[in-house]
Design an enzyme around this catalytic site. Structure first.
Site, short mmCIF file in Angstrom:
data_model
loop_
_atom_site.label_atom_id
_atom_site.label_comp_id
_atom_site.label_asym_id
_atom_site.label_seq_id
_atom_site.Cartn_x
_atom_site.Cartn_y
_atom_site.Cartn_z
N ASP A 103 0.86 -1.18 0.00
CA ASP A 103 0.00 0.00 0.00
C ASP A 103 0.90 1.23 0.00
O ASP A 103 1.73 1.39 0.89
CB ASP A 103 -0.87 -0.04 1.27
CG ASP A 103 -1.91 1.06 1.30
OD1 ASP A 103 -2.22 1.64 0.24
OD2 ASP A 103 -2.42 1.34 2.39
N HIS A 110 -3.32 14.07 -0.46
CA HIS A 110 -3.70 13.22 0.67
C HIS A 110 -2.64 13.25 1.77
O HIS A 110 -2.95 13.42 2.95
CB HIS A 110 -3.93 11.78 0.20
CG HIS A 110 -4.18 10.81 1.32
ND1 HIS A 110 -5.34 10.83 2.08
CD2 HIS A 110 -3.42 9.80 1.83
CE1 HIS A 110 -5.28 9.86 2.99
NE2 HIS A 110 -4.12 9.23 2.87
N GLU A 171 -10.56 4.29 2.13
CA GLU A 171 -9.53 4.92 1.32
C GLU A 171 -9.79 4.50 -0.12
O GLU A 171 -9.71 3.31 -0.45
CB GLU A 171 -8.12 4.51 1.78
CG GLU A 171 -7.81 5.07 3.17
CD GLU A 171 -6.35 4.97 3.58
OE1 GLU A 171 -5.66 4.05 3.11
OE2 GLU A 171 -5.92 5.84 4.37
N GLU A 173 -8.73 3.93 -3.64
CA GLU A 173 -7.41 3.72 -4.22
C GLU A 173 -7.51 3.01 -5.57
O GLU A 173 -8.54 2.41 -5.89
CB GLU A 173 -6.53 2.88 -3.28
CG GLU A 173 -6.47 3.44 -1.86
CD GLU A 173 -5.31 2.90 -1.05
OE1 GLU A 173 -4.38 2.30 -1.63
OE2 GLU A 173 -5.34 3.08 0.18
N ASP A 203 -9.38 0.59 0.78
CA ASP A 203 -8.50 0.17 1.86
C ASP A 203 -9.09 0.70 3.18
O ASP A 203 -8.65 1.72 3.70
CB ASP A 203 -7.09 0.72 1.60
CG ASP A 203 -6.08 0.18 2.58
OD1 ASP A 203 -6.26 -0.95 3.05
OD2 ASP A 203 -5.10 0.90 2.86
N ARG A 207 -9.28 4.78 11.93
CA ARG A 207 -8.36 5.89 12.21
C ARG A 207 -7.95 5.98 13.67
O ARG A 207 -6.83 6.42 13.98
CB ARG A 207 -9.02 7.22 11.81
CG ARG A 207 -9.39 7.33 10.34
CD ARG A 207 -8.19 7.15 9.43
NE ARG A 207 -8.59 7.28 8.03
CZ ARG A 207 -7.79 6.99 7.03
NH1 ARG A 207 -6.55 6.55 7.26
NH2 ARG A 207 -8.19 7.12 5.78
N GLN A 210 -5.38 3.26 14.16
CA GLN A 210 -4.20 3.67 13.39
C GLN A 210 -3.41 4.76 14.11
O GLN A 210 -2.19 4.70 14.21
CB GLN A 210 -4.66 4.18 12.01
CG GLN A 210 -3.53 4.64 11.09
CD GLN A 210 -4.06 5.26 9.79
OE1 GLN A 210 -5.27 5.28 9.54
NE2 GLN A 210 -3.15 5.76 8.98
N LYS A 223 -5.51 -1.25 9.62
CA LYS A 223 -5.71 -1.42 8.18
C LYS A 223 -5.93 -2.88 7.78
O LYS A 223 -6.45 -3.14 6.71
CB LYS A 223 -4.45 -0.95 7.43
CG LYS A 223 -4.05 0.47 7.69
CD LYS A 223 -4.77 1.39 6.76
CE LYS A 223 -4.13 2.77 6.80
NZ LYS A 223 -4.68 3.62 5.75
N THR A 227 -9.43 -5.31 3.19
CA THR A 227 -9.21 -4.43 2.04
C THR A 227 -10.05 -5.00 0.91
O THR A 227 -9.89 -6.18 0.56
CB THR A 227 -7.72 -4.41 1.63
OG1 THR A 227 -6.93 -4.00 2.75
CG2 THR A 227 -7.48 -3.46 0.47
N GLU A 328 -10.56 13.11 5.53
CA GLU A 328 -10.29 14.36 4.83
C GLU A 328 -11.58 15.11 4.51
O GLU A 328 -11.66 16.33 4.64
CB GLU A 328 -9.54 14.09 3.52
CG GLU A 328 -8.11 13.61 3.71
CD GLU A 328 -7.57 13.05 2.41
OE1 GLU A 328 -6.91 13.82 1.68
OE2 GLU A 328 -7.81 11.86 2.10
#
Ligand code: CA
Length: 392
Positions: A103, A110, A171, A173, A203, A207, A210, A223, A227, A328
């Protein structure tokens, strides 16, 4: 005649590969055409497609990929409906037996946003960021196909605090699948020799877990619980018209990271939360391009295996409606999203469904990448603990 013009984004210009099964039958490889799937083992008379993953076919290498794509196009362009199965009659499976999963963290926007939120007192970008595509090895065994429910993870959210993640995120991606392996001790060769195709990735990220765990070694349990990838792998050849130059890089990267050709991709993603588009992240502006990710991943002599997956990291553009994660979009929860149904969201709630789609220019109009979707299920561990406490 079924959509040879590609009005659905799944015409003869696209032809992504996947693994499907009909009720009571074993999974096998197919190619999507409109709202149908072509049974390749039957259509081409080749047992490599009777496998439950794309790996044996991908291992054949680029010449075989091109030849197969040509034969499939010819068959479908001729208008034959033989060996075409409606998607409504099949179940889709994980298309690839995933070997290793890497990853990356390739979006300048970002990485800058995350730096501002997680380390407000520091420079948003770490000193290494513009010199190499930052990445880490993820957990390939928990890569799941689109549609697989995602159970809210439990874990440590701080000193002495354990429980379900309260800041579950996405996420958006773009993932790249390796077909041709490389030898141990030797950096990989040309991008198009090794990379079979492209798939959309979500993904999922807790948070709170993390933020507590990531210092100093990087993401781990926040994480690794799941996924999701699309069931469809778009062959690299279908993205010829989408190739663009990557953004200018300052400082100029080292020789091994220098771009020889254009491997930026003009993919426009869309993130839907419970059916409402909340973001449209543009992939084309990603600072580090996929050829650079591949070069970096193998510069130390690490070998590639068929089925390796590497993902771009969250795709975020510069505008507020272009961010590829909820952290975000809600600016760490301080500006919750207002949804059309009157609800608000900073992070995911149980029952929420997130779907990521993307379009790309094709030679005769846009193609649509296969979507990746998942629905959040309530946390399990804590419920089980609560039950066993009650039983006692
Ligand atoms: Ca990621």
């Amino acid at each position: 005649m079924t959509d040879a013009t590609g009005a659905s984004g799944f015409g003869t210009d696209h032809l992504p590969y996947g693994v499907f099964s009909r009720e009571g039958e074993a999974p096998r490889v197919g190619v999507r055409f409109g709202d149908q799937v072509l049974d390749l083992a039957a259509a081409l008379g080749d047992e490599v497609f009777a496998a439950p993953s794309l790996n044996p076919f991908m291992a054949r290498g680029r010449a075989a990929w091109g030849e197969t794509r040509g034969r499939v196009r010819d068959l479908l362009a001729a208008g034959s409906a033989e060996h075409l199965v409606p998607l409504t009659e099949v179940r889709m499976h994980l298309p690839v037996e995933v070997a290793d999963y890497v990853d990356y963290y390739c979006s300048l926007e970002h990485a800058s946003n995350m730096g501002r939120m997680f380390r407000p007192q520091d420079e948003p970008l770490k000193p290494n960021w513009r010199h190499l595509p930052v990445g880490y090895h993820g957990r390939s065994g928990t890569i799941v196909v689109s549609g697989t429910p995602v159970v809210r993870p439990c874990g440590q959210r701080g000193a002495g605090v354990f429980g379900p993640s309260a800041r579950l995120d996405i996420e958006a991606e773009v993932g790249f699948v390796i077909g041709t392996p490389s030898a141990l001790g030797t950096p990989a060769g040309a991008f198009e020799e090794h990379v079979f195709g492209v798939t959309l990735v979500n993904d999922w990220s807790a948070r709170d877990i993390q933020a507590w765990e990531y210092v100093p070694l990087g993401p781990y349990l926040g994480k690794s619980f799941a996924t999701s990838i699309s069931p469809w792998i778009t062959p690299l050849e279908a993205l010829e018209a989408a190739r663009v130059a990557g953004p200018e890089q300052d400082p100029a990267p080292l020789d091994y990271l220098r771009r020889d050709t254009h491997w930026g991709l003009d993919l426009l993603l869309a993130v839907e939360l419970n059916g409402e588009v909340v973001s449209r992240p543009p992939y084309r502006g990603m600072y580090w391009t996929a050829d650079q990710m591949l070069a970096h991943m193998t510069v130390n002599g690490a070998s590639l295996r068929t089925g390796d997956l590497f993902a771009s990291g969250t795709v975020s553009g510069s505008g507020p409606g272009e961010r590829g994660s909820l952290i975000e979009l809600s600016w760490n929860g301080s500006e919750p999203l207002k949804l059309a149904d009157g609800e608000t969201r900073s992070f995911l709630e149980d029952g929420d469904t997130v779907t990521i789609t993307a379009t790309a220019p094709g030679p005769n109009g846009p193609i649509s990448l296969g979507e990746v979707s998942g629905t959040i299920r309530p946390a399990r561990n804590v419920t089980q603990r609560a039950q066993s406490m009650t039983e006692r």
